[in-house]
Motif scaffolding. Structure first.
Motif, PDB file in Angstrom:
ATOM      1  N   ASP A  71      -5.239 -56.846  38.709  1.00  9.96           N
ATOM      2  CA  ASP A  71      -6.832 -56.740  38.271  1.00  9.96           C
ATOM      3  C   ASP A  71      -7.014 -57.553  37.200  1.00  9.96           C
ATOM      4  OD1 ASP A  71      -7.155 -54.851  40.476  1.00  9.96           O
ATOM      5  OD2 ASP A  71      -6.444 -53.288  39.186  1.00  9.96           O
ATOM      6  N   ASN A  72      -8.208 -58.328  37.202  1.00  9.94           N
ATOM      7  CA  ASN A  72      -8.655 -59.000  35.848  1.00  9.94           C
ATOM      8  C   ASN A  72      -9.086 -57.940  34.768  1.00  9.94           C
ATOM      9  OD1 ASN A  72      -9.978 -60.818  34.090  1.00  9.94           O
ATOM     10  ND2 ASN A  72     -10.170 -62.337  35.732  1.00  9.94           N
ATOM     11  N   VAL A  73      -8.400 -57.971  33.638  1.00 11.85           N
ATOM     12  CA  VAL A  73      -8.660 -57.128  32.735  1.00 11.85           C
ATOM     13  C   VAL A  73      -9.222 -58.034  31.236  1.00 11.85           C
ATOM     14  CG1 VAL A  73      -7.300 -55.419  33.476  1.00 11.85           C
ATOM     15  CG2 VAL A  73      -6.255 -56.855  31.937  1.00 11.85           C
ATOM     16  N   THR A  74      -9.408 -59.252  31.547  1.00 13.39           N
ATOM     17  CA  THR A  74      -9.848 -60.140  30.385  1.00 13.39           C
ATOM     18  C   THR A  74     -10.662 -59.503  29.379  1.00 13.39           C
ATOM     19  OG1 THR A  74      -9.256 -61.944  31.660  1.00 13.39           O
ATOM     20  CG2 THR A  74     -10.421 -62.346  29.692  1.00 13.39           C
ATOM     21  N   GLY A  75     -11.846 -58.864  29.932  1.00 15.06           N
ATOM     22  CA  GLY A  75     -12.863 -58.379  28.920  1.00 15.06           C
ATOM     23  C   GLY A  75     -12.327 -56.781  28.479  1.00 15.06           C
ATOM     24  N   LEU A  76     -11.675 -56.106  29.154  1.00 13.06           N
ATOM     25  CA  LEU A  76     -11.269 -54.778  29.013  1.00 13.06           C
ATOM     26  C   LEU A  76     -10.242 -54.812  27.679  1.00 13.06           C
ATOM     27  CD1 LEU A  76     -10.904 -53.039  32.207  1.00 13.06           C
ATOM     28  CD2 LEU A  76     -12.721 -52.834  30.567  1.00 13.06           C
ATOM     29  N   ILE A  77      -9.419 -55.764  27.529  1.00 15.92           N
ATOM     30  CA  ILE A  77      -8.556 -55.814  26.502  1.00 15.92           C
ATOM     31  C   ILE A  77      -8.625 -56.065  25.194  1.00 15.92           C
ATOM     32  CG2 ILE A  77      -6.651 -56.340  28.283  1.00 15.92           C
ATOM     33  CD1 ILE A  77      -6.584 -59.033  27.092  1.00 15.92           C
ATOM     34  N   ARG A  78     -10.070 -56.305  25.040  1.00 19.13           N
ATOM     35  CA  ARG A  78     -10.625 -56.775  23.573  1.00 19.13           C
ATOM     36  C   ARG A  78     -11.038 -55.527  22.991  1.00 19.13           C
ATOM     37  NH1 ARG A  78      -7.479 -60.755  22.378  1.00 19.13           N
ATOM     38  NH2 ARG A  78      -7.429 -62.247  24.210  1.00 19.13           N
ATOM     39  N   SER A  79     -11.014 -54.259  23.519  1.00 21.99           N
ATOM     40  CA  SER A  79     -11.490 -53.156  22.667  1.00 21.99           C
ATOM     41  C   SER A  79     -10.564 -52.805  21.531  1.00 21.99           C
ATOM     42  CB  SER A  79     -11.547 -51.821  23.461  1.00 21.99           C
ATOM     43  OG  SER A  79     -10.152 -51.661  23.892  1.00 21.99           O
ATOM     44  N   GLU A  80     -11.148 -52.016  20.629  1.00 18.52           N
ATOM     45  CA  GLU A  80     -10.326 -51.678  19.398  1.00 18.52           C
ATOM     46  C   GLU A  80      -9.376 -50.835  19.686  1.00 18.52           C
ATOM     47  OE1 GLU A  80     -10.849 -52.879  16.201  1.00 18.52           O
ATOM     48  OE2 GLU A  80     -12.066 -54.263  17.170  1.00 18.52           O
ATOM     49  N   GLU A  81      -9.542 -49.805  20.878  1.00 17.62           N
ATOM     50  CA  GLU A  81      -8.335 -48.947  21.096  1.00 17.62           C
ATOM     51  C   GLU A  81      -7.315 -49.835  21.941  1.00 17.62           C
ATOM     52  OE1 GLU A  81      -8.041 -44.783  23.878  1.00 17.62           O
ATOM     53  OE2 GLU A  81      -9.879 -46.398  24.484  1.00 17.62           O
ATOM     54  N   ALA A  82      -7.604 -50.861  22.422  1.00 21.12           N
ATOM     55  CA  ALA A  82      -6.353 -51.601  23.425  1.00 21.12           C
ATOM     56  C   ALA A  82      -5.653 -52.310  22.211  1.00 21.12           C
ATOM     57  CB  ALA A  82      -6.969 -52.552  24.498  1.00 21.12           C
ATOM     58  N   GLY A  83      -6.397 -52.729  21.135  1.00 26.37           N
ATOM     59  CA  GLY A  83      -5.796 -53.730  20.159  1.00 26.37           C
ATOM     60  C   GLY A  83      -5.035 -52.531  19.387  1.00 26.37           C
ATOM     61  N   MET A  84      -5.082 -51.570  18.985  1.00 23.25           N
ATOM     62  CA  MET A  84      -4.237 -50.494  18.282  1.00 23.25           C
ATOM     63  C   MET A  84      -3.061 -50.048  19.118  1.00 23.25           C
ATOM     64  SD  MET A  84      -5.261 -49.948  15.274  1.00 23.25           S
ATOM     65  CE  MET A  84      -4.210 -48.663  14.887  1.00 23.25           C
ATOM     66  N   MET A  85      -3.348 -49.833  20.457  1.00 23.81           N
ATOM     67  CA  MET A  85      -2.349 -49.643  21.495  1.00 23.81           C
ATOM     68  C   MET A  85      -1.161 -50.800  21.356  1.00 23.81           C
ATOM     69  SD  MET A  85      -0.780 -47.153  22.907  1.00 23.81           S
ATOM     70  CE  MET A  85      -1.942 -45.694  23.478  1.00 23.81           C
ATOM     71  N   ALA A  86      -1.798 -51.885  21.720  1.00 20.65           N
ATOM     72  CA  ALA A  86      -0.986 -53.081  21.747  1.00 20.65           C
ATOM     73  C   ALA A  86      -0.041 -53.162  20.553  1.00 20.65           C
ATOM     74  CB  ALA A  86      -1.675 -54.347  21.574  1.00 20.65           C
ATOM     75  N   SER A  87      -0.254 -52.870  19.471  1.00 18.90           N
ATOM     76  CA  SER A  87       0.391 -52.919  18.270  1.00 18.90           C
ATOM     77  C   SER A  87       1.428 -51.811  18.190  1.00 18.90           C
ATOM     78  CB  SER A  87      -0.620 -52.694  16.888  1.00 18.90           C
ATOM     79  OG  SER A  87       0.114 -52.821  15.685  1.00 18.90           O
ATOM     80  N   ALA A  88       1.132 -51.024  18.783  1.00 18.46           N
ATOM     81  CA  ALA A  88       2.026 -49.640  18.981  1.00 18.46           C
ATOM     82  C   ALA A  88       3.100 -50.012  20.129  1.00 18.46           C
ATOM     83  CB  ALA A  88       1.277 -48.215  19.472  1.00 18.46           C
ATOM     84  N   VAL A  89       2.465 -50.429  21.263  1.00 17.86           N
ATOM     85  CA  VAL A  89       3.587 -50.767  22.182  1.00 17.86           C
ATOM     86  C   VAL A  89       4.602 -51.950  21.907  1.00 17.86           C
ATOM     87  CG1 VAL A  89       2.222 -49.735  24.163  1.00 17.86           C
ATOM     88  CG2 VAL A  89       2.099 -52.372  23.474  1.00 17.86           C
ATOM     89  N   ALA A  90       4.303 -52.863  21.011  1.00 19.28           N
ATOM     90  CA  ALA A  90       4.844 -54.080  20.724  1.00 19.28           C
ATOM     91  C   ALA A  90       6.184 -53.709  19.927  1.00 19.28           C
ATOM     92  CB  ALA A  90       3.974 -54.976  19.743  1.00 19.28           C
ATOM     93  N   LYS A  91       5.932 -52.267  19.460  1.00 16.99           N
ATOM     94  CA  LYS A  91       7.301 -52.145  18.604  1.00 16.99           C
ATOM     95  C   LYS A  91       8.332 -51.585  19.510  1.00 16.99           C
ATOM     96  CE  LYS A  91       5.289 -48.480  16.541  1.00 16.99           C
ATOM     97  NZ  LYS A  91       4.892 -47.391  15.612  1.00 16.99           N
ATOM     98  N   ILE A  92       8.334 -51.510  20.805  1.00 18.87           N
ATOM     99  CA  ILE A  92       9.217 -50.968  21.760  1.00 18.87           C
ATOM    100  C   ILE A  92       9.940 -51.974  22.148  1.00 18.87           C
ATOM    101  CG2 ILE A  92       9.441 -49.770  23.814  1.00 18.87           C
ATOM    102  CD1 ILE A  92       6.905 -48.150  23.081  1.00 18.87           C
ATOM    103  N   ASN A  93      11.301 -52.020  22.289  1.00 18.75           N
ATOM    104  CA  ASN A  93      12.215 -53.119  22.922  1.00 18.75           C
ATOM    105  C   ASN A  93      12.130 -53.388  24.184  1.00 18.75           C
ATOM    106  OD1 ASN A  93      14.352 -54.993  21.990  1.00 18.75           O
ATOM    107  ND2 ASN A  93      15.979 -53.400  23.056  1.00 18.75           N
ATOM    108  N   GLU A  94      11.995 -52.550  25.021  1.00 19.06           N
ATOM    109  CA  GLU A  94      11.795 -52.891  26.559  1.00 19.06           C
ATOM    110  C   GLU A  94      10.515 -53.599  26.598  1.00 19.06           C
ATOM    111  OE1 GLU A  94      14.473 -49.343  26.323  1.00 19.06           O
ATOM    112  OE2 GLU A  94      12.595 -50.055  25.391  1.00 19.06           O
ATOM    113  N   VAL A  95       9.381 -53.325  26.033  1.00 14.94           N
ATOM    114  CA  VAL A  95       8.059 -53.958  26.283  1.00 14.94           C
ATOM    115  C   VAL A  95       8.360 -55.696  25.596  1.00 14.94           C
ATOM    116  CG1 VAL A  95       5.618 -54.141  25.555  1.00 14.94           C
ATOM    117  CG2 VAL A  95       6.702 -51.863  25.755  1.00 14.94           C
TER     118      VAL A  95
END
Length: 229
Positions: A83-107
């Motif tokens: 699914d094309n999520v190009t627009g959806l990923i630019r929300s502030e919520e997605a940005g904060m969660m991105a920073s959180a998941v980036a801490k996880i080794n498997e990700v």
């Protein structure tokens, strides 16, 4: 033939994506927005209602996710499980969660593997938090792009206003400060300047001035500028 790689790292709102896109266009390189890939993962975690603190569930979710980058008329499109999520990923919520998941080794392992594969077969410019230190440690040019938190918040505020999104300047700056701290303090691949990266503060520079400086640095690094085309 040698593939050329340019790595741009820096905190949120420093202008990495804007700058990288313009340079990619001029050099005819592939632009890889690694932050978009993490945002897509963050979006998936949000859709599954997984808490940012539930690292075990997030790590397990990696097995359910396929993230790919396509280009339509030269514009990067981010696909999450098709699914094309190009627009959806630019929300502030997605940005904060991105920073959180980036801490996880498997990700990070999953994302870095894909990023390295792209760079091994193409001329690329990548931007993110650990490109020069982890993903492309042998990049031909490494840039650490930064700007003051107020300037970065102002840029984001204007961007959201142009899109008709109601927002608060102080809240945006605090969010940026929080993300900076989270990115710099994470245990795995923290945000930091590579020892051989060039530091560029964009606070008082226009986009065109930054692009011109990076292109000049790249030319100085590789010698024959035309060979990059």
């Amino acid at each position: 033939m040698k593939n050329y790689n340019i790595a741009i790292d820096g905190p949120a709102g420093a202008g990495k994506s804007t700058i990288a896109k313009k340079i990619a266009e001029q050099l005819k390189f592939i632009y890889v927005d690694t932050g978009a890939m993490y945002r897509a993962m963050g979006l998936f975690v949000i859709s599954k209602e997984i808490a940012a603190t539930d690292e075990r569930s997030i790590a397990a979710a990696c097995n359910e996710v396929t993230i790919s980058l396509n280009y339509q008329e030269g514009v990067q499109q981010v696909l999450l499980n098709g699914d094309n999520v190009t627009g959806l990923i630019r929300s502030e919520e997605a940005g904060m969660m991105a920073s959180a998941v980036a801490k996880i080794n498997e990700v990070r392992k999953k994302m870095v593997q894909l990023q390295k594969k792209i760079a091994s077969s193409s001329n690329v410019i990548m931007d993110g938090r650990d490109i020069g230190t982890v993903v492309l440690p042998k990049a031909d040019l490494k840039i650490y792009l930064t700007a003051g938190s107020k300037e970065r918040a102002l840029r984001r505020f204007k961007e959201l206003q142009e899109k008709g999104i109601d927002c608060n300047m102080n809240d945006i700056e605090q969010d940026i400060i929080n993300r900076d701290n989270q990115d710099m303090q994470r245990e795995i691949s923290p945000l930091k300047k590579a020892e051989d990266a060039v530091l560029l503060d964009t606070s008082n520079l226009t986009v065109d001035e930054v692009v011109k400086e990076i292109l000049s640095l790249f030319k100085a690094k590789i010698g024959d500028f035309d060979s990059a085309y």
